[in-house]
Design an enzyme around this catalytic site. Structure first.
Site, PDB file in Angstrom:
ATOM      1  N   HIS A 253      54.683  33.186   9.603  1.00  0.00           N
ATOM      2  CA  HIS A 253      53.939  33.605  10.797  1.00  0.00           C
ATOM      3  C   HIS A 253      54.912  33.858  11.956  1.00  0.00           C
ATOM      4  CE1 HIS A 253      50.425  33.476  13.601  1.00  0.00           C
ATOM      5  NE2 HIS A 253      51.372  33.100  14.439  1.00  0.00           N
ATOM      6  N   GLU A 254      55.742  32.858  12.238  1.00  0.00           N
ATOM      7  CA  GLU A 254      56.658  32.993  13.374  1.00  0.00           C
ATOM      8  C   GLU A 254      57.716  34.064  13.096  1.00  0.00           C
ATOM      9  OE1 GLU A 254      55.638  31.703  15.988  1.00  0.00           O
ATOM     10  OE2 GLU A 254      54.254  30.208  15.192  1.00  0.00           O
ATOM     11  N   HIS A 257      56.448  37.353  14.239  1.00  0.00           N
ATOM     12  CA  HIS A 257      56.727  37.561  15.674  1.00  0.00           C
ATOM     13  C   HIS A 257      58.182  37.984  15.879  1.00  0.00           C
ATOM     14  CE1 HIS A 257      52.951  36.166  17.337  1.00  0.00           C
ATOM     15  NE2 HIS A 257      53.033  34.989  16.737  1.00  0.00           N
ATOM     16  N   GLU A 283      50.519  39.153  17.690  1.00  0.00           N
ATOM     17  CA  GLU A 283      49.878  38.297  16.693  1.00  0.00           C
ATOM     18  C   GLU A 283      49.540  39.074  15.427  1.00  0.00           C
ATOM     19  OE1 GLU A 283      49.816  35.158  17.302  1.00  0.00           O
ATOM     20  OE2 GLU A 283      48.527  34.368  15.714  1.00  0.00           O
TER      21      GLU A 283
END
Lengths: 483, 483
Positions: A253-254, A257, A283
């Site tokens: 997820h990160e 980003h 996001e």
């Protein structure tokens, strides 16, 4: 320059700072915020913008890159300048100081599940956010002014319609998804050492395209990603030795980003033309790598044997493992939730925030309002506030209006992946072989390289042919869970 | 506030920053340095100081603490203001940028032992330091102006006399010290894992008084200690798995610095009354814990069995171990040198710096000048510049005038420990029992709590009854090595 320095102070606060250093750190952040505010609202800047605006049309649909970037920059600086200068310096410093100081009381309140310890801080923060909204102004309701800071163009009226549809559809398909993935944890009794998880995660993160010479991965209790400076993008994850998938999905997820940050046009670094456009788009990048890639059957066809070789106690069958990793089950904690119920957590927070900022809900009544609506949405009662309204860091840092961007990001991710799948021939085969280059290039071309050139809405229309909607996401859920 | 934020940027650069982030980091540091300089030289400040000075006498020998602190602050602010405002802002920014950018070329030059790669940077830095010296002004020589920034009151004329005596005495006793500790390494073939060293070091550091709730310990290639903010003092060490003593002594050295920081009067934090007085005094604190405590027989009487329990392969006898840990042998690398030859390394650098700043030595001639004087002092030839004039980080960060404070610190440490031993009954017994409280309290009372109230010279006279000299240090060496 100030933002990146403040980002380092913030990153350090989460990853390294000793306990007793918090009060001074809050002063550092407040001073920097105040100074940055003062410098970015000097009247000269307004004059410079006036002059620039006389020389540019605002047409960003054609022209060479240099000219378009200048137009984008002036327009974005104007927007930021107007928003910033409406805030009095004292409010800016007070906000920075209060939100830095509120972290520890929130931590303590959550640890002890004692809402009373956080309530006075939350009341102060809500009040500061209300003051901000009044300074910024709004057409619809005060909460719109806060939303606009994270997702330019978003408003309560539109989100309410979108979220009503989401709630209805998710609630309808939830029982089948739960039934399709039910079962006891096959991980029980197994142990996955942190060091092996770190090594495994690092391989995945590097494979999907993260540049370790321009970033790092650390540990924090609440995973996040931040830009410390050019070629310095840092993400964090957290580890449970009972389950290696959660740390990997946090990290993916990160990394999503981070890939967005690392894909922004480098020649425009430090200007809006080289910056991300909104949190909802940001996001979408994190969710896409976490959900559409990281939870997929094709992804694990490659990485399952790698995981087997990293974790001596990992002896689950492929199907047993995949079904458990994608299990759907209503639960109390947002960041540990599955991708079906996730948006219900957001809808709950969206409603609470609106009422708090609008003044319809007193801070003291938050726990009961939360618990009641939670039970309504999830069919579960809330055992304590630690697993209820105290679970998230966001309100302690003053991020009211941020949560809805998580839902927008989730919808955008599915919609973008859908468009990428149509555009890239054989994408499924590539993902099964851990070849992520084409997908990343598609995201670079359709999202990253545009910086703040287009609005989030324009960007989604250009990349997918449609505005953000729930359609692709709901199709994705139905396909994943065979409903 | 700016200094502490810049310290975090600097700490992060050494411990965490990804490789490609260096150029932007140098811009951050330059901007912050420029801004800090601009704010600290505003003419208003001069007016405020004028007004304060009319209200105070400058007598700091008596009066209540509040009044004395105010006098100390005004006097120190005046000194700093006058020094700072003499530097043009462009020179300040250029210095910050150049020294941040020079780190990587220096690293590379050292790795490859290629002086040519660092030479243009060094020439630029020498030139910037010469410009600084001209701005500050001086009575004796340009180098005095640089010295004064680290050690107020120090000058070449005094140091040259002191260092001549040191060189003569050290050279005279060196052969006996070498003979007394000769032998092959008893550690050969043994392995001390980093994780066990970290645990062992942590116990020692905590025992001598470091407050881990207000600081941390990390790893960097060049050990250092820095103040990130109130209650946030961070030190680093580095590890070799072939010898656990070096990492411990690095850590004890840096902990000595940290104890000084943590012992400064907290109520005066952020003002001169709560700041350290000079680098030579700072270094006395680090050297005392490293040498007088950490290398002593009494210290190891307690910690030797603890080390045995931490390191499975540690099977040396106590005497064998202690003799090897205190072995004296001329070598090329300053930070790996023993306490007898250490000051010869400083004398060499003191001479090179003087000549570079004074213009008597061109940067291109530095390697040959270094090598020649090194052979003269140590009786060894220099095999390459990595083990010669490229070994230290100091010149790459523009710290000309810093090295002599290491020698002053070494002398001060011995002199202070001598005074403490006379003042504390049974200190030897306490140290043998790992009870460091009385020694730390004595240092707190005689050094730490005074902040910048007295000059380094006054402080040494008050604490030991004499100005800084080589006497106690030479006595200490003779006693340690039985000469």
């Amino acid at each position: 320059m100030f933002t990146s320095t403040a980002n380092l102070l913030g990153w350090d606060q989460e990853t390294n700072m000793p306990a007793r250093a918090a009060p001074y750190r809050s002063e550092q952040l407040a001073t920097l915020a105040g100074l940055s505010h003062r410098l970015s609202t000097e009247p000269d800047i307004g004059d410079w913008l006036d002059e620039c605006e006389q020389h540019f049309s605002t047409d960003t649909t054609h022209g060479d890159d240099e000219r378009l970037s200048q137009i984008v920059n002036v327009r974005a600086w104007r927007r930021d300048y107007e928003r910033t200068k409406r805030l009095p310096p004292l409010l800016v410093e007070e906000f920075a100081r209060t939100t830095a100081l509120a972290r520890e009381p929130w931590n303590q309140a959550r640890r002890e599940s004692n809402f009373g310890k956080f309530a006075p801080w939350l009341a102060k923060i809500v009040h500061l956010c209300q003051q901000q909204a009044e300074c910024w102004g709004y057409d619809g309701c005060a909460y719109d002014a806060l939303l606009d800071g994270y997702e330019p163009g978003a408003c309560v009226a539109d989100l309410a319609v979108l979220f009503r549809e989401l709630e209805r559809e998710i609630t309808a398909l939830l029982p089948s998804a739960v039934a399709a993935t039910a079962g006891d944890s096959p991980h029980t009794g197994r142990h996955y050492p942190v060091s092996a998880q770190q090594e495994f995660n690092r391989k995945v993160i590097a494979a999907i395209g993260f540049d370790f010479s321009a970033g790092r991965v650390d540990v924090s209790s609440h995973p996040f990603c931040t830009d410390i400076g050019q070629n310095d993008c840092r993400l964090t994850t957290r580890y449970s030795e009972l389950d290696f998938v959660s740390s990997l999905l946090f990290a993916m997820h990160e990394t999503g980003h981070a890939l967005y940050s690392q894909g922004l046009p480098e020649r425009h670094f430090g200007t809006p033309a080289g910056a991300s456009v909104s949190i909802g788009i940001h996001e979408s990048q994190s969710r896409l790598w976490e959900n559409q890639v990281g939870r997929s059957r094709g992804f694990w066809q490659y990485w399952y044997p790698v995981a087997v070789s990293h974790f001596p106690e990992f002896d689950l069958s492929f199907d047993q493992f995949l079904s458990w990793s994608n299990r759907v089950t209503p639960s109390h904690i947002r960041i540990a939730s599955d991708e079906v119920t996730y948006n219900l957590h957001i809808i709950l927070r969206f409603e609470m925030e609106q009422m708090l900022i609008g003044g319809q809900l007193a801070v003291s009544d938050l726990p009961s309002a939360w618990n009641e609506r939670f039970e309504d949405l999830f069919g579960l009662s809330v055992p304590d506030d630690a697993r209820g309204c105290l679970q998230d860091v966001h309100w302690s840092v003053g991020a009211f209006g941020y949560f809805p961007t998580y839902a927008l990001g989730t919808l955008n991710a599915a919609q973008l992946f859908d468009a990428a799948s149509r555009a890239i021939v054989g994408l499924d085969d590539e993902l099964r072989a851990a070849r992520y280059g084409h997908l990343l290039t598609w995201l670079r071309d359709n999202i990253h390289r545009h910086g703040r050139r287009h609005s989030p809405d324009q960007l989604m229309r250009m990349a997918t042919g449609e505005p953000t909607s729930a359609k692709a996401f709901l199709r994705y859920l139905r396909a994943t869970y065979g409903i």
